[in-house]
Design a protein around this motif. Structure first.
Motif, PDB file in Angstrom:
ATOM      1  N   VAL A 117       0.850  -1.189   0.000  1.00 58.99           N
ATOM      2  CA  VAL A 117       0.000   0.000   0.000  1.00 58.99           C
ATOM      3  C   VAL A 117       0.882   1.234   0.000  1.00 58.99           C
ATOM      4  N   THR A 118       0.494   2.244  -0.770  1.00 61.52           N
ATOM      5  CA  THR A 118       1.181   3.531  -0.754  1.00 61.52           C
ATOM      6  C   THR A 118       0.151   4.639  -0.589  1.00 61.52           C
ATOM      7  N   GLU A 119       0.621   5.792  -0.131  1.00 64.34           N
ATOM      8  CA  GLU A 119      -0.207   7.000  -0.180  1.00 64.34           C
ATOM      9  C   GLU A 119      -0.045   7.629  -1.550  1.00 64.34           C
ATOM     10  N   GLN A 120      -1.131   8.089  -2.119  1.00 69.24           N
ATOM     11  CA  GLN A 120      -1.074   8.785  -3.399  1.00 69.24           C
ATOM     12  C   GLN A 120      -0.927  10.291  -3.190  1.00 69.24           C
ATOM     13  N   LEU A 121      -0.173  10.919  -4.054  1.00 69.49           N
ATOM     14  CA  LEU A 121      -0.116  12.374  -4.131  1.00 69.49           C
ATOM     15  C   LEU A 121      -1.080  12.788  -5.240  1.00 69.49           C
ATOM     16  N   ILE A 122      -2.073  13.598  -4.890  1.00 69.21           N
ATOM     17  CA  ILE A 122      -3.125  13.983  -5.831  1.00 69.21           C
ATOM     18  C   ILE A 122      -3.273  15.503  -5.831  1.00 69.21           C
ATOM     19  N   GLY A 123      -3.115  16.119  -7.003  1.00 72.17           N
ATOM     20  CA  GLY A 123      -3.362  17.549  -7.150  1.00 72.17           C
ATOM     21  C   GLY A 123      -2.528  18.427  -6.245  1.00 72.17           C
ATOM     22  N   GLU A 124      -1.300  18.028  -5.956  1.00 70.44           N
ATOM     23  CA  GLU A 124      -0.469  18.765  -5.008  1.00 70.44           C
ATOM     24  C   GLU A 124      -0.055  20.128  -5.597  1.00 70.44           C
ATOM     25  N   PRO A 125      -0.350  21.232  -4.886  1.00 69.22           N
ATOM     26  CA  PRO A 125       0.009  22.554  -5.423  1.00 69.22           C
ATOM     27  C   PRO A 125       1.511  22.771  -5.532  1.00 69.22           C
ATOM     28  N   TRP A 126       2.311  22.149  -4.663  1.00 64.46           N
ATOM     29  CA  TRP A 126       3.762  22.352  -4.723  1.00 64.46           C
ATOM     30  C   TRP A 126       4.389  21.619  -5.919  1.00 64.46           C
ATOM     31  N   LEU A 127       3.596  20.757  -6.568  1.00 63.40           N
ATOM     32  CA  LEU A 127       4.027  20.133  -7.812  1.00 63.40           C
ATOM     33  C   LEU A 127       3.340  20.769  -9.023  1.00 63.40           C
ATOM     34  N   HIS A 128       2.499  21.807  -8.759  1.00 61.17           N
ATOM     35  CA  HIS A 128       1.766  22.521  -9.809  1.00 61.17           C
ATOM     36  C   HIS A 128       0.839  21.590 -10.582  1.00 61.17           C
ATOM     37  N   ALA A 129       0.368  20.564  -9.916  1.00 60.71           N
ATOM     38  CA  ALA A 129      -0.485  19.575 -10.571  1.00 60.71           C
ATOM     39  C   ALA A 129      -1.908  20.108 -10.705  1.00 60.71           C
ATOM     40  N   PRO A 130      -2.589  19.801 -11.799  1.00 62.44           N
ATOM     41  CA  PRO A 130      -4.014  20.155 -11.905  1.00 62.44           C
ATOM     42  C   PRO A 130      -4.821  19.486 -10.791  1.00 62.44           C
ATOM     43  N   ALA A 131      -5.953  20.067 -10.470  1.00 62.07           N
ATOM     44  CA  ALA A 131      -6.818  19.487  -9.438  1.00 62.07           C
ATOM     45  C   ALA A 131      -7.151  18.040  -9.779  1.00 62.07           C
ATOM     46  N   PHE A 132      -7.024  17.170  -8.803  1.00 65.22           N
ATOM     47  CA  PHE A 132      -7.329  15.741  -8.899  1.00 65.22           C
ATOM     48  C   PHE A 132      -6.332  14.948  -9.745  1.00 65.22           C
ATOM     49  N   ALA A 133      -5.307  15.586 -10.290  1.00 67.13           N
ATOM     50  CA  ALA A 133      -4.342  14.856 -11.123  1.00 67.13           C
ATOM     51  C   ALA A 133      -3.413  14.022 -10.253  1.00 67.13           C
ATOM     52  N   TYR A 134      -3.161  12.791 -10.709  1.00 69.55           N
ATOM     53  CA  TYR A 134      -2.169  11.940 -10.048  1.00 69.55           C
ATOM     54  C   TYR A 134      -0.799  12.596 -10.169  1.00 69.55           C
ATOM     55  N   CYS A 135      -0.065  12.639  -9.047  1.00 68.69           N
ATOM     56  CA  CYS A 135       1.285  13.207  -9.125  1.00 68.69           C
ATOM     57  C   CYS A 135       2.289  12.476  -8.233  1.00 68.69           C
ATOM     58  N   GLY A 136       2.023  11.220  -7.863  1.00 71.94           N
ATOM     59  CA  GLY A 136       3.065  10.458  -7.186  1.00 71.94           C
ATOM     60  C   GLY A 136       2.557   9.547  -6.085  1.00 71.94           C
ATOM     61  N   ASN A 137       3.528   8.903  -5.422  1.00 71.37           N
ATOM     62  CA  ASN A 137       3.247   7.977  -4.315  1.00 71.37           C
ATOM     63  C   ASN A 137       4.341   8.070  -3.275  1.00 71.37           C
ATOM     64  N   ILE A 138       3.988   7.791  -2.029  1.00 74.34           N
ATOM     65  CA  ILE A 138       4.951   7.622  -0.943  1.00 74.34           C
ATOM     66  C   ILE A 138       4.629   6.296  -0.273  1.00 74.34           C
ATOM     67  N   GLY A 139       5.650   5.461  -0.120  1.00 79.47           N
ATOM     68  CA  GLY A 139       5.363   4.182   0.499  1.00 79.47           C
ATOM     69  C   GLY A 139       6.586   3.299   0.601  1.00 79.47           C
ATOM     70  N   PRO A 140       6.400   2.095   1.137  1.00 78.10           N
ATOM     71  CA  PRO A 140       5.125   1.509   1.555  1.00 78.10           C
ATOM     72  C   PRO A 140       4.559   2.167   2.809  1.00 78.10           C
ATOM     73  N   VAL A 141       3.253   2.017   2.987  1.00 78.15           N
ATOM     74  CA  VAL A 141       2.546   2.510   4.161  1.00 78.15           C
ATOM     75  C   VAL A 141       2.039   1.308   4.944  1.00 78.15           C
ATOM     76  N   THR A 142       2.257   1.329   6.244  1.00 80.64           N
ATOM     77  CA  THR A 142       1.701   0.286   7.106  1.00 80.64           C
ATOM     78  C   THR A 142       0.294   0.698   7.519  1.00 80.64           C
ATOM     79  N   VAL A 143      -0.677  -0.134   7.230  1.00 85.01           N
ATOM     80  CA  VAL A 143      -2.062   0.159   7.600  1.00 85.01           C
ATOM     81  C   VAL A 143      -2.470  -0.741   8.758  1.00 85.01           C
TER      82      VAL A 143
END
Length: 412
Positions: A180-206
């Protein structure tokens, strides 16, 4: 040799390299770090995407083909590829099932699993609640926006309830949870459009409840929908409740994050025979997973119900650093303004020397010098490593700020 086709082939080609396969590729970019690692590649013109892909693929030697993001929305292309090659991915009939949001929501609800509400086909957006207007052929979050009360129905869109929470991604091989990873979505510091996929951080322990649910989801979707090979599930985590959003029935951008973190490659097994070429068969076993020298197997914890939770994998640091926990951050940097990609930059180190598929690059998906990149287009991908989630996010943000300063000097 395995072919990789889709919007962007670089990540899947590098995953195949980690699993010991050579590749050729057809995509929209032919980035520099793709071209240095494939036997050959071809660019699909934007105005002919994706219809030109089968013709471009026909020039390459016989062998299997793996499709990446976007092509699940063009099943006629998948079917055409499958007529002449072994398909390393889910076939046409599976795509039809899992890419129908109403069929997916019905299956999830019947299994007692949480999923956002959908507005019935042909009805306008309700006045109550918050709703998203999503394309039926969605990809990377593009074309999604908040719906307004009374928005008219469209044959190309549907309305899905907006669930505020943490966007997440689960990766499966057949029906088994890989991580499992956390998704980066629409991040302003990446100048991504709203709701646009822009990355992952992981693995995440749930936690155990989430792990049980996600594991059950994977098993149910594989059994009922026929999903196999490597595929992903996007969901929103609200406390200990996971709301499933959609299935990505192919190799996803999060796979390489888990591979780098875990120190092992996930091969994509051959899929059923192409349509019209006989009965479906079980995949032949592939060679054992190649493992990075000095790496470790992913750390799989189990609960009493045997639901696996993929923890960040331990890895060896430098001299005297001992055993650490490795978390990978991947972020797509979007253009804040029009850019002419410079001839030199900090990415040069990732293009020098022999290619090592296990080395985590600082930069990937590197364009050719002089490439014209318009405002809002993806520029390149950043990678960082760390031992804590917040640390990794902070490093990604710092790297993005460095690019802001660099690209400010390269406006056309």
């Amino acid at each position: 040799m395995v072919g990789v086709v889709g919007t962007s082939a670089r990540a899947a080609v590098h995953s195949l390299a980690r699993a010991g396969f050579r590749a050729w590729a057809v995509d929209l970019f032919a980035d520099r770090d793709l071209k240095r690692t494939v036997a050959d590649c071809a660019v699909c013109p934007h105005d002919r995407y994706p219809d030109a892909i089968p013709t471009l693929a026909a020039q390459f030697p016989p062998g299997p083909v793996l499709y990446t993001g976007g092509l699940e929305n063009h099943p006629h292309i998948v079917a055409e590829l499958a007529r002449t090659r072994e398909l390393w991915g889910n076939p046409l009939e599976v795509l039809a099932r899992v890419r129908d949001p109403f069929a997916l929501a019905s299956a999830l609800t019947a299994a007692g699993l949480a999923t956002p509400k959908l507005v019935p086909t042909g009805e306008s957006c309700p006045p109550d609640g918050r709703w998203l207007r999503k394309p039926l052929r969605s990809g990377g979050g593009l074309g999604i926006r908040f719906a307004q009360s009374g928005d008219a129905p469209s044959p190309h869109h549907y309305f899905q309830e907006f669930i505020p929470g943490t966007p997440m991604s689960a990766i499966f091989v057949d029906g088994a949870l890989l991580g499992v990873t956390e998704q980066l979505i629409g991040e302003p510091w990446l100048h991504a459009p709203a709701f646009a996929y822009c990355g992952n951080i992981g693995p995440v322990t749930v936690d155990t409840q989430v792990a049980n649910t996600i594991t059950r989801l994977g098993q149910m979707l594989a059994a009922e929908m026929g999903l196999r090979g490597t595929w992903g599930l996007d969901f929103v985590l609200v406390g200990s409740v996971s709301f499933s959003l959609e299935v990505n029935p192919r190799y996803t951008a999060a796979v390489e994050v888990l591979e780098y973190a875990g120190g092992r490659a996930e091969p994509t097994p051959p899929s059923p025979l192409p349509e019209g070429k006989g009965e479906q068969r079980q995949p032949n076993p592939l060679p054992p997973f190649p493992k990075k020298e000095g790496g470790t197997e992913p750390n799989i914890q189990t609960t009493a119900s045997q639901a696996p939770v993929l923890s960040p994998s331990p890895f060896r640091g430098g001299a005297g650093e001992g055993l650490q926990t490795r978390i990978i951050g991947k972020a797509i940097y979007y253009a804040l303004h029009a850019i002419t990609f410079p001839p030199r930059g900090p990415w040069d180190a990732d293009l020098a020397g022999a290619f090592d598929p296990w080395r985590v690059p600082a930069f990937a998906d590197i364009p050719e010098p002089g490439s014209a990149i318009e405002t809002g287009w993806p520029v390149l991908t950043l990678f960082v490593t760390g031992t804590a989630h917040a640390e990794v996010r902070e490093r990604l943000q710092s790297r993005a700020a460095e690019l802001d300063r660099l690209f400010a000097e390269h406006s056309p």
